[in-house]
Design an enzyme around this catalytic site. Structure first.
Site, PDB file in Angstrom:
ATOM      1  N   GLU A  25      37.959  38.288  49.373  1.00 54.54           N
ATOM      2  CA  GLU A  25      38.335  39.516  48.658  1.00 54.54           C
ATOM      3  C   GLU A  25      37.149  40.482  48.679  1.00 54.54           C
ATOM      4  O   GLU A  25      35.989  40.060  48.706  1.00 54.54           O
ATOM      5  CB  GLU A  25      38.703  39.178  47.207  1.00 54.54           C
ATOM      6  CG  GLU A  25      39.033  40.425  46.384  1.00 54.54           C
ATOM      7  CD  GLU A  25      39.614  40.116  45.009  1.00 54.54           C
ATOM      8  OE1 GLU A  25      39.642  38.935  44.611  1.00 54.54           O
ATOM      9  OE2 GLU A  25      40.043  41.075  44.342  1.00 54.54           O
ATOM     10  N   ASN A  70      42.726  41.094  42.901  1.00 52.42           N
ATOM     11  CA  ASN A  70      42.882  42.329  42.130  1.00 52.42           C
ATOM     12  C   ASN A  70      42.566  43.564  42.966  1.00 52.42           C
ATOM     13  O   ASN A  70      43.142  44.628  42.767  1.00 52.42           O
ATOM     14  CB  ASN A  70      41.958  42.295  40.905  1.00 52.42           C
ATOM     15  CG  ASN A  70      42.385  41.238  39.910  1.00 52.42           C
ATOM     16  OD1 ASN A  70      43.514  40.755  39.947  1.00 52.42           O
ATOM     17  ND2 ASN A  70      41.485  40.848  39.015  1.00 52.42           N
ATOM     18  N   ASN A 170      49.699  41.110  44.289  1.00 51.43           N
ATOM     19  CA  ASN A 170      48.860  40.086  43.668  1.00 51.43           C
ATOM     20  C   ASN A 170      48.894  40.193  42.146  1.00 51.43           C
ATOM     21  O   ASN A 170      48.609  41.271  41.589  1.00 51.43           O
ATOM     22  CB  ASN A 170      47.399  40.268  44.122  1.00 51.43           C
ATOM     23  CG  ASN A 170      46.458  39.305  43.430  1.00 51.43           C
ATOM     24  OD1 ASN A 170      46.472  38.109  43.695  1.00 51.43           O
ATOM     25  ND2 ASN A 170      45.646  39.820  42.502  1.00 51.43           N
ATOM     26  N   GLU A 171      49.246  39.112  41.487  1.00 52.22           N
ATOM     27  CA  GLU A 171      49.162  38.988  40.019  1.00 52.22           C
ATOM     28  C   GLU A 171      49.676  40.240  39.293  1.00 52.22           C
ATOM     29  O   GLU A 171      49.056  40.718  38.331  1.00 52.22           O
ATOM     30  CB  GLU A 171      47.720  38.660  39.603  1.00 52.22           C
ATOM     31  CG  GLU A 171      47.265  37.309  40.133  1.00 52.22           C
ATOM     32  CD  GLU A 171      45.926  36.820  39.586  1.00 52.22           C
ATOM     33  OE1 GLU A 171      45.264  37.556  38.832  1.00 52.22           O
ATOM     34  OE2 GLU A 171      45.544  35.681  39.932  1.00 52.22           O
ATOM     35  N   TYR A 241      43.211  28.531  37.857  1.00 53.12           N
ATOM     36  CA  TYR A 241      41.779  28.197  37.817  1.00 53.12           C
ATOM     37  C   TYR A 241      41.564  27.203  36.685  1.00 53.12           C
ATOM     38  O   TYR A 241      42.237  27.273  35.652  1.00 53.12           O
ATOM     39  CB  TYR A 241      40.932  29.456  37.580  1.00 53.12           C
ATOM     40  CG  TYR A 241      40.995  30.431  38.740  1.00 53.12           C
ATOM     41  CD1 TYR A 241      40.125  30.311  39.812  1.00 53.12           C
ATOM     42  CD2 TYR A 241      41.947  31.450  38.769  1.00 53.12           C
ATOM     43  CE1 TYR A 241      40.176  31.187  40.894  1.00 53.12           C
ATOM     44  CE2 TYR A 241      42.013  32.333  39.846  1.00 53.12           C
ATOM     45  CZ  TYR A 241      41.135  32.194  40.904  1.00 53.12           C
ATOM     46  OH  TYR A 241      41.195  33.054  41.969  1.00 53.12           O
ATOM     47  N   GLU A 289      45.826  31.054  45.165  1.00 61.24           N
ATOM     48  CA  GLU A 289      44.492  31.139  44.548  1.00 61.24           C
ATOM     49  C   GLU A 289      44.335  29.909  43.676  1.00 61.24           C
ATOM     50  O   GLU A 289      45.161  29.666  42.783  1.00 61.24           O
ATOM     51  CB  GLU A 289      44.329  32.384  43.663  1.00 61.24           C
ATOM     52  CG  GLU A 289      44.019  33.653  44.430  1.00 61.24           C
ATOM     53  CD  GLU A 289      43.676  34.828  43.528  1.00 61.24           C
ATOM     54  OE1 GLU A 289      43.006  34.619  42.488  1.00 61.24           O
ATOM     55  OE2 GLU A 289      44.098  35.948  43.861  1.00 61.24           O
ATOM     56  N   GLN A 335      37.178  31.594  46.211  1.00 63.20           N
ATOM     57  CA  GLN A 335      37.231  32.293  47.463  1.00 63.20           C
ATOM     58  C   GLN A 335      36.253  31.609  48.412  1.00 63.20           C
ATOM     59  O   GLN A 335      35.585  30.656  48.003  1.00 63.20           O
ATOM     60  CB  GLN A 335      36.865  33.745  47.249  1.00 63.20           C
ATOM     61  CG  GLN A 335      37.795  34.419  46.214  1.00 63.20           C
ATOM     62  CD  GLN A 335      37.496  35.895  45.995  1.00 63.20           C
ATOM     63  OE1 GLN A 335      36.637  36.477  46.639  1.00 63.20           O
ATOM     64  NE2 GLN A 335      38.213  36.499  45.061  1.00 63.20           N
TER      65      GLN A 335
HETATM   66  O1  AHR Z   1      39.699  35.325  42.676  1.00 58.62           O
HETATM   67  C1  AHR Z   1      39.240  36.195  41.703  1.00 58.62           C
HETATM   68  C2  AHR Z   1      40.358  36.949  41.009  1.00 58.62           C
HETATM   69  O2  AHR Z   1      41.098  36.042  40.252  1.00 58.62           O
HETATM   70  C3  AHR Z   1      41.359  37.598  41.911  1.00 58.62           C
HETATM   71  O3  AHR Z   1      40.979  38.868  42.308  1.00 58.62           O
HETATM   72  C4  AHR Z   1      42.575  37.659  41.051  1.00 58.62           C
HETATM   73  O4  AHR Z   1      43.759  37.646  41.824  1.00 58.62           O
HETATM   74  C5  AHR Z   1      42.442  36.454  40.154  1.00 58.62           C
HETATM   75  O5  AHR Z   1      42.732  36.716  38.852  1.00 58.62           O
END
Ligand code: AHR
Length: 484
Positions: A25, A70, A170-171, A241, A289, A335
């Protein structure tokens, strides 16, 4: 004490190689100063860091998602093509920085070709338009004499890029994200985006934007999205996460239970979604992700330094992907470089973080078919999930080699764990292989010139069937055995 039973006939599904994908990203030093550093003595003439390319190649990453995250929700891809010095420098609002646009679509494709990976592009469904998404597919994949395909040719790329994998935003469910939309609005719009993108190229595969939070409103979001996009999309994208957020080793080590619960919920919603599809089609999961993350503050650089226990958590994600290999067909660690990443650079070099090793081990050493292993182990007590087994596991099979790879994580903080391994179908050859990732303490880290955690490979004696392997405390192991 623990036991694990494997049987090469008890198969879950083929493991899609795409589950070992990654993500870059435009965020802090992931791209600029990570994979791409113009003018650095470590970079090639295109600006790609040679040392980083070599580390990425050693991971054999099957696909890489780009450009966000993001970031994509305010990214206009046309800013990132054409002569570099003429590209606009823009305010970047997702991460509060300036985007030079010197790394754009052509550089991304070049980078993917260099590391031998499939590109996976996420389109802007924040403040972008349907036209932009349509034109992006045409720029990448167009073969006719048309404006955007010709623009690619004018920029020096005659051959189409054949980008197969695309994500529809995305999100978007996050109300603080740029261009947030309620579920119904997103789903209706994503349907239209999908329609035009597939009209440009019917061979592409699309991931609909799903849940990134593990709560009721994101589950509801998934339902709406799956119901509306069941026929036109190919994947439901989910994000997760984990981290040592609750201040206790064993609470953290129960991350497998969170992961399992989240995947099961997505599967359940997708199963119901079949009834909304005219063709009875079932969406696949793109877990696009996932990782360990600590820095939620947007001001924080997110350049995590990972511990051994974080590597165990990464191993738990990978085990879960194998256990759900029939549903998860794409996944992207978030990432790849510097930002929540297995590879960490500075201007003089790089080091491999603890989490690099389980990812590499799974990618290179698992078989092509996920096995439905059964295991049993002593347990630890947690507040969130009650009793959780010390052992976390998965298994895979490589038919042409007659090889079974058994992934074992011993989450005991201080004690070794003897595991009785039994192959329930046929005999075993007497030699095998043992891979091990461990360290002195669960909180040891790697750093520049400091390799406290790495992958160690050893010959293994398998004197009988069953036989016992003793796993060190807080460790990840893979046992490879051969049918004989
Ligand atoms: O990977 C970091 C961020 O985490 C990404 O930009 C977003 O999609 C997620 O919330």
């Amino acid at each position: 004490m623990a036991t694990i039973l494997v049987d090469p006939r008890r198969q879950i599904d083929a493991i899609h190689p795409n589950i070992y994908g990654n993500f870059i990203e435009h965020l802090r030093r992931c791209i600029y100063g990570g994979i791409y550093e113009e003018g650095s003595p470590l970079s090639d003439e295109r600006g790609f860091r040679r040392d980083v390319l070599a580390a990425i190649k050693s991971l054999k990453v099957p696909n890489i998602r780009w450009p966000g995250g993001n970031f994509v929700s305010a990214y206009h891809w046309m800013d990132g093509i054409g002569p570099k010095d003429e590209r606009p420098r823009k305010m970047e609002l997702a991460w509060n920085t300036v985007e030079s646009n010197r790394f754009g679509t052509d550089e991304f494709i070049q980078f993917c070709r260099e590391v031998g990976t499939e590109p996976y592009i996420c389109v802007n469904m924040g403040n972008g338009t349907m036209d932009e998404a349509q034109h992006w597919v045409e720029y990448c994949n167009g073969v006719e004499d048309t404006y955007y395909a010709n623009l690619r040719r004018k920029n020096g790329h005659d051959e189409p890029y054949d980008v197969k994998y695309w994500a529809l935003g995305n999100e978007v469910s996050g109300h603080w994200k740029i261009g947030h939309k309620p579920a119904e609005e997103y789903a209706a719009l994503a349907y239209e985006y999908a329609k035009v993108m597939k009209l440009v190229d019917k061979n592409i595969e699309l991931a609909a934007c799903g849940s990134f939070e593990q709560n009721a409103s994101d589950m509801k979001w998934n339902q709406v999205v799956v119901e509306k996009l069941a026929d036109i999309a190919d994947y439901l994208a989910i994000h997760m996460y984990v981290g040592d957020w609750y201040g206790g080793y064993y609470e953290y080590m129960a991350a497998s239970e969170h992961i399992e619960k989240f995947i099961r919920a997505a599967r359940g919603i997708i199963d119901v979604g079949v009834y909304y599809s005219e063709s009875g089609k079932k969406l696949k999961i793109a877990f696009d992700e996932w990782n360990v993350m600590y820095s939620h503050d947007p001001e924080h650089p997110r350049h995590e330094r990972y511990t051994l226990q974080d590597a165990l958590a990464v191993g738990m994600f990978l085990n879960a992907f194998l256990r759900h290999a029939d549903a998860i067909k794409l996944a992207n660690m978030a990432q790849l470089v510097n930002v929540i990443a297995p590879i960490h650079t500075n201007t003089e070099g790089l080091f491999l973080q603890t989490i690099f090793w389980p990812l590499q081990l799974h990618t290179l050493e698992n078989g092509t078919i996920a096995l439905d292993a059964h295991w049993d182990s002593d347990c630890f007590e947690t507040e969130q999930h009650g009793k959780v087994p010390y052992l976390d596991a998965s298994a895979s099979y490589q038919p042409d080699l007659g090889r079974i790879s058994i992934n074992l994580i011993n989450r005991h903080r201080t004690d070794a764990l003897p595991v009785v391994i039994e192959n329930q179908h046929g005999n075993l050859k007497s030699d095998g292989t043992l891979f091990e990732i461990t360290g002195e303490d669960p909180i040891v880290m790697n750093g520049f010139g400091e390799e406290n955690v790495k992958l160690v490979k050893r010959e293994l004696e398998c004197p009988s069937n069953p036989f016992t392997v003793t796993l060190p405390p807080h460790s990840i192991s893979m046992v490879q055995i051969y049918l004989g």
